[in-house]
Motif scaffolding. Sequence first.
Motif, PDB file in Angstrom:
ATOM      1  N   LYS A   1     -63.209 -58.812  45.977  1.00  0.00           N
ATOM      2  CA  LYS A   1     -61.932 -59.378  45.531  1.00  0.00           C
ATOM      3  C   LYS A   1     -62.080 -60.889  45.407  1.00  0.00           C
TER       4      LYS A   1
ATOM      5  N   LEU B   1     -58.407 -62.272  40.257  1.00  0.00           N
ATOM      6  CA  LEU B   1     -57.210 -63.055  39.974  1.00  0.00           C
ATOM      7  C   LEU B   1     -57.587 -64.358  39.292  1.00  0.00           C
TER       8      LEU B   1
ATOM      9  N   TYR C   1     -58.207 -62.583  49.184  1.00  0.00           N
ATOM     10  CA  TYR C   1     -59.465 -62.635  48.435  1.00  0.00           C
ATOM     11  C   TYR C   1     -60.674 -62.736  49.378  1.00  0.00           C
TER      12      TYR C   1
ATOM     13  N   TYR D   1     -52.393 -62.518  48.346  1.00  0.00           N
ATOM     14  CA  TYR D   1     -53.655 -62.028  47.792  1.00  0.00           C
ATOM     15  C   TYR D   1     -54.784 -62.343  48.774  1.00  0.00           C
TER      16      TYR D   1
ATOM     17  N   GLU E   1     -60.999 -56.435  42.460  1.00  0.00           N
ATOM     18  CA  GLU E   1     -59.811 -57.208  42.093  1.00  0.00           C
ATOM     19  C   GLU E   1     -60.210 -58.616  41.678  1.00  0.00           C
TER      20      GLU E   1
END
Length: 343
Positions: free
Chosen positions: A277, A313, A180, A178, A311
């Motif tokens: 993100k 998370l 970020y 991921y 996005e």
Amino acid sequence: MKGALLINLGSPKSPEPKDVKPYLDEFLMDKYVIDVPYLLRALLVRGIILRKRPEESAHAYKKIWWEEGSPLIVLSERMHKKVKAKTEIPVALAMRYGEMTIEKGLQELHEQGVTEVLLFPLYPQYAMASTLTILVLAEEIRKKKFPQMKFTDVPAFYNKPDYIQNLADLMQKSLEGYDYDQLVFSYHGIPERHIRKTDVTKSHCKIDGSCCSTPSAAHAFCYRHQCYETTRLVAEKLQIPKDKYCLTFQSRLAGDKWLDPYTDIEIDKMPSRGIKKIAVVTPAFVTDCLETLEEIAMRAKEDFEANGGEEFLAIPCLNDDDAWVQTATNWIEEWAFAEKKAI
């Protein structure tokens, strides 16, 4: 005989307003949570907050409630079961608020012949509204019901190497693959006055941007310092550049100055700054609960995306992670067998 009592926050019996209201009453009427004189607290809680909050909170609880029950209770029970399986030391589980009371947990240990108890608040950082209220209530119960018992407590473990390693490992696993733009360390908020009240030096904690990084005896009980220290240690462990992470505080009440910057405000502003993100971790909790599952993983995500974020998370808490369970078990056994090791 020695035994341990794991203690977490607690939960309503069900996500219905009729059960949420008494739970909120017990929680908010705690003098270590809303630390104002009793009559003022009663007016604020029972005269104002409990008129609308039970319905609102019940709605939030319904969004996260599992078939087995409250996520916090279920996850705590899973951790408890795993710890019990790893040690011969009697280990019980209790909650500060709700039906799984500290008294019941102590009674369970008492019936097993336990006379020395390790109180284990499941909070990495020390705060009046979490650690202190647990220890004070446990001592009140001991004096009334179990006067022969002796207590020891697990200090705040915000900087213990094995805890930091557990947290870093879980985050690394969650973040794998991921890419970020920003990693947010979001901690539960508390009023600034709580920081000053727990300052054992009565002069160090000025919340001026430098006191948390200046060595002091106050740090042993300073929630703000401990949040920053947990963040620093994990970021170093994972080698995260300083411009790639930030620290914020969530879950504030209106009317007082709470620790800032505020999680919701900071996250909402990120898309306009080109941060599309993000990942959010909540190290003030070792167990996923309303504040992590609804406030962060649902509401914060929705607001972030509504403001242009792409996005989001939400990194889970340690919960019943096997490495964390082993760490907790190790701490219990280190305490229980300390005298034998010394011999």
